[in-house]
Design a protein around this motif. Structure first.
Motif, short mmCIF file in Angstrom:
data_model
loop_
_atom_site.label_atom_id
_atom_site.label_comp_id
_atom_site.label_asym_id
_atom_site.label_seq_id
_atom_site.Cartn_x
_atom_site.Cartn_y
_atom_site.Cartn_z
N PRO A 1 0.82 -1.22 0.00
CA PRO A 1 0.00 0.00 0.00
C PRO A 1 0.86 1.27 0.00
CG PRO A 1 -0.70 -1.52 1.73
CD PRO A 1 0.59 -2.05 1.20
N ASP A 2 0.36 2.30 -0.67
CA ASP A 2 1.01 3.62 -0.64
C ASP A 2 0.51 4.39 0.57
OD1 ASP A 2 2.04 2.99 -3.07
OD2 ASP A 2 0.70 4.29 -4.21
N LEU A 3 -0.72 4.13 0.93
CA LEU A 3 -1.36 4.89 2.00
C LEU A 3 -1.91 3.92 3.04
CD1 LEU A 3 -2.72 7.64 2.99
CD2 LEU A 3 -4.70 6.91 1.68
N TRP A 4 -1.64 4.22 4.31
CA TRP A 4 -2.19 3.43 5.42
C TRP A 4 -2.96 4.39 6.32
CZ3 TRP A 4 1.07 -1.01 7.70
CH2 TRP A 4 1.97 -1.52 6.76
N LEU A 5 -4.10 3.97 6.78
CA LEU A 5 -4.85 4.76 7.77
C LEU A 5 -5.19 3.88 8.96
CD1 LEU A 5 -7.54 6.64 5.63
CD2 LEU A 5 -5.47 7.61 6.59
N THR A 6 -4.90 4.36 10.15
CA THR A 6 -5.29 3.64 11.37
C THR A 6 -6.37 4.41 12.10
OG1 THR A 6 -3.11 2.64 11.59
CG2 THR A 6 -4.46 2.72 13.58
N PHE A 7 -7.48 3.73 12.35
CA PHE A 7 -8.58 4.32 13.11
C PHE A 7 -8.57 3.72 14.51
CE2 PHE A 7 -11.13 6.30 9.73
CZ PHE A 7 -10.56 5.73 8.60
N GLU A 8 -8.73 4.58 15.50
CA GLU A 8 -8.72 4.10 16.88
C GLU A 8 -10.03 4.51 17.56
OE1 GLU A 8 -5.53 4.37 20.46
OE2 GLU A 8 -4.80 4.72 18.44
N LYS A 9 -10.54 3.58 18.32
CA LYS A 9 -11.83 3.81 18.98
C LYS A 9 -11.79 5.05 19.88
CE LYS A 9 -15.06 1.52 22.00
NZ LYS A 9 -15.14 0.55 23.09
N GLY A 10 -12.77 5.92 19.69
CA GLY A 10 -12.88 7.11 20.51
C GLY A 10 -11.99 8.26 20.06
N LYS A 11 -11.15 8.03 19.06
CA LYS A 11 -10.20 9.08 18.65
C LYS A 11 -10.32 9.46 17.18
CE LYS A 11 -6.58 7.94 21.98
NZ LYS A 11 -5.19 7.45 22.11
N GLY A 12 -10.65 8.49 16.33
CA GLY A 12 -10.64 8.75 14.89
C GLY A 12 -9.35 8.25 14.27
N ILE A 13 -8.89 8.96 13.24
CA ILE A 13 -7.65 8.53 12.56
C ILE A 13 -6.48 8.95 13.45
CG2 ILE A 13 -6.19 8.86 10.54
CD1 ILE A 13 -8.80 9.36 8.93
N THR A 14 -5.71 7.97 13.87
CA THR A 14 -4.60 8.30 14.78
C THR A 14 -3.25 8.33 14.06
OG1 THR A 14 -4.53 5.98 15.41
CG2 THR A 14 -5.70 7.48 16.90
N GLU A 15 -3.18 7.73 12.89
CA GLU A 15 -1.93 7.86 12.13
C GLU A 15 -2.18 7.55 10.66
OE1 GLU A 15 0.43 3.73 12.69
OE2 GLU A 15 0.32 4.98 14.48
N TYR A 16 -1.39 8.19 9.82
CA TYR A 16 -1.40 7.79 8.43
C TYR A 16 0.00 7.85 7.83
CZ TYR A 16 -2.00 12.77 6.96
OH TYR A 16 -1.88 14.11 6.74
N HIS A 17 0.27 6.88 6.98
CA HIS A 17 1.54 6.84 6.26
C HIS A 17 1.20 7.15 4.80
CE1 HIS A 17 3.20 3.31 8.91
NE2 HIS A 17 2.36 4.05 9.59
N TYR A 18 2.00 7.93 4.16
CA TYR A 18 1.82 8.13 2.73
C TYR A 18 3.22 8.05 2.12
CZ TYR A 18 0.46 10.23 -1.70
OH TYR A 18 0.25 10.47 -3.04
N HIS A 19 3.60 6.89 1.69
CA HIS A 19 4.92 6.62 1.09
C HIS A 19 6.08 6.68 2.08
CE1 HIS A 19 3.63 6.29 -3.01
NE2 HIS A 19 3.10 7.48 -3.02
N TRP A 20 6.04 7.63 3.04
CA TRP A 20 7.29 7.88 3.75
C TRP A 20 7.40 7.19 5.10
CZ3 TRP A 20 4.50 12.33 2.19
CH2 TRP A 20 3.60 12.79 3.14
N SER A 21 6.73 6.12 5.28
CA SER A 21 6.89 5.34 6.50
C SER A 21 8.37 5.00 6.66
CB SER A 21 6.09 4.06 6.37
OG SER A 21 6.17 3.33 7.53
N PRO A 22 8.96 4.93 7.86
CA PRO A 22 8.30 4.97 9.15
C PRO A 22 8.05 6.38 9.68
CG PRO A 22 10.60 4.48 9.45
CD PRO A 22 10.39 4.62 7.98
N GLY A 23 8.37 7.41 8.92
CA GLY A 23 8.10 8.77 9.38
C GLY A 23 6.65 9.10 9.20
#
Lengths: 187, 287
Positions: A155-177
């Motif tokens: 994947p080029d893009l990752w989105l993590t959703f966390e309960k009660g918070k919404g999107i808590t992190e996203y990577h767009y190509h430049w993981s691990p940053g």
């Protein structure tokens, strides 16, 4: 005698079903994974660089075909708007017009289906993209997005959703940053 | 009977042409971010190619208080990608003291379209980027390196075999031979080699104006004077690890180093915890 057995079995069966819910009961309330309410604000940054500061704020809502849609505005440190998009839920599915990819500009897509499990995939109707559920835990779920082109297996893009918070992190190509949630305010 | 043969030939040729034109088709993706995201000063640049097309790119000069000429690394994205793909590399290489030149290859990102894209065009674009870099201030033209991803890595090797201005090459997931990587893809789709794939290859060679054997990295790696660091994920499903072995075996053992990265695939070797130590050490000693 048979009637009595039924009366006994049904409550026991119901109790069993309740108990079997365990880990994924929370996923019945998909909205908790992205609380959509006017005024809700998220602040993200690349943990190594303050220049990457971004603010996401729900600024408006509208009813379209009986569905409440929430408008998100994404701005940078200078207050300049980076992107805008609508988000809304239908059951356990989160739809969006937010352009996480430039090609998605204004196009409605199924951003996240919270009923799926790790390893499941689905295709987006737009631009021949596919989505894979990278991980699913009790309080979080991560989706990966990639075009269906030859030589694309990650994947080029990752989105993590966390309960009660919404999107808590996203990577767009430049993981691990990755870009991570550093502060949020929910109304 | 003749009509039957003609119909059969039309079907075979038609299907092969369809495969050749559709298998590697992609939609142009535009970059979403720039190095400004990390607070780096950069310039958007326009690099002319040999057929008068324009490549979109970024010049990210290293901080240079002493105004001394510095080594430059050219970053090359993979098939269907764009400059966004190189952001994580910019983030690590820029603070390490390298000028960086990044570009969208022809038919990719914000660069001009061309009739088609190919490994040869990637190679030409790399050389156009080197030509351009030589005119930029504070560039030590004797210290030019390239870092290429996937086809960008294969093209970097081909470019280095033709251009001794390149002193150091890092590749990630580079293939050894175009026929092998494409043949594997068609095999996965259970398409028989003869007559379909054979015809596809003939058509592609005609189109790019070169024999695959003449441009294949494995056929050219031994000619390269530059130091080479091949990085390849052991679990790479797109370009199997055996292609990295073939490249390594075909190269000059004094010049070529191979790192087979455990637990990584085609596009995620840079997530390995030792990745940046290894890459920076390689550039430090070879550039």
């Amino acid at each position: 005698m048979l009637k009595i057995n039924k009366l006994l079995i049904l409550p026991i069966l119901a109790m069993f079903l309740f108990n079997s819910c365990d880990d994924y009961c929370e996923f019945q309330f998909s909205e908790e994974f992205f609380p959509l309410e006017i005024g809700n604000t998220w602040i993200y940054s690349d943990y190594e660089n303050i220049a990457s500061y971004e603010k996401w704020e729900i600024v408006d809502t509208m009813i379209d075909a009986g569905i409440e849609k929430y408008q998100m505005v994404n701005s940078n440190l200078d207050g300049n708007i980076v992107a805008k998009g609508f988000f809304y839920f239908i059951g356990k599915k989160l739809y969006s017009t937010y352009p996480f990819y430039s090609e998605w500009e204004g196009k409605e897509h199924l951003l996240a289906n919270f009923s799926l499990n790790k390893g499941d995939t689905y295709n987006l109707d737009i631009d021949d993209f596919r989505v894979i559920i990278i991980s699913k835990k009790q309080n979080s779920i991560t989706f990966g997005y990639m075009p269906n082109y030859t030589w694309r297996d990650f994947p080029d893009l990752w989105l993590t959703f966390e309960k009660g918070k919404g999107i808590t992190e996203y990577h767009y190509h430049w993981s691990p940053g990755k870009v991570t949630l550093t502060d949020y305010l929910l109304y | 009977m003749i009509l039957l043969i003609i119909t059969f030939l039309i079907i075979v040729i038609g299907f092969s042409l369809f495969l050749a034109s559709h298998s590697y088709k992609f939609k142009k993706e535009l970059n979403k971010y720039t190095p400004a995201k990390y607070g780096f000063d950069f310039q958007e640049i326009k690099i002319p190619t040999k057929n008068n097309k324009i490549l979109y790119g970024w010049w990210v000069p290293t901080e240079n208080p002493n105004n001394k000429n510095k080594p430059t690394i050219i970053l090359v994205h993979g098939w269907s990608r764009n400059v966004d793909r190189t952001m994580s590399y910019i983030k690590k290489l820029h603070p390490a003291g390298y000028n960086l030149l990044v570009f969208d290859s022809r038919c990719h990102g914000r660069s001009d379209d061309d009739k088609f894209s190919s490994m040869v065009k990637f190679m030409e674009d790399i050389r156009a980027a080197i030509d351009y870099s030589e005119k930029l201030p504070n560039v030590d033209t004797s210290r030019i390196g390239v870092l290429g991803l996937s086809i960008g890595g294969a093209a970097s090797l081909y470019a280095a075999s033709l251009d001794n201005r390149i002193k150091s090459v890092v590749t990630l997931g580079a293939f050894s031979h175009p026929k092998k990587v494409m043949g594997d893809e068609f095999k996965k789709k259970k398409i028989p080699y003869f007559p379909f794939i054979w015809l596809v290859f003939k058509y592609m060679e005609f189109r790019i104006g070169a024999k695959f054997n003449d441009i294949a990295p494995s056929k050219n790696i031994a000619k390269i004077d530059a130091s080479i660091f091949l990085i390849h994920g052991i679990d790479d499903a797109t370009v199997p690890i055996k292609q990295a072995d073939e490249l390594y075996q075909a190269g000059n053992p004094d010049k070529v180093k191979l790192w087979k990265v455990e637990g990584k695939g085609h596009s995620d070797c840079n997530h390995h915890p030792e990745f940046w130590d290894n890459v920076l050490e390689f550039y430090k000693t070879t550039l």
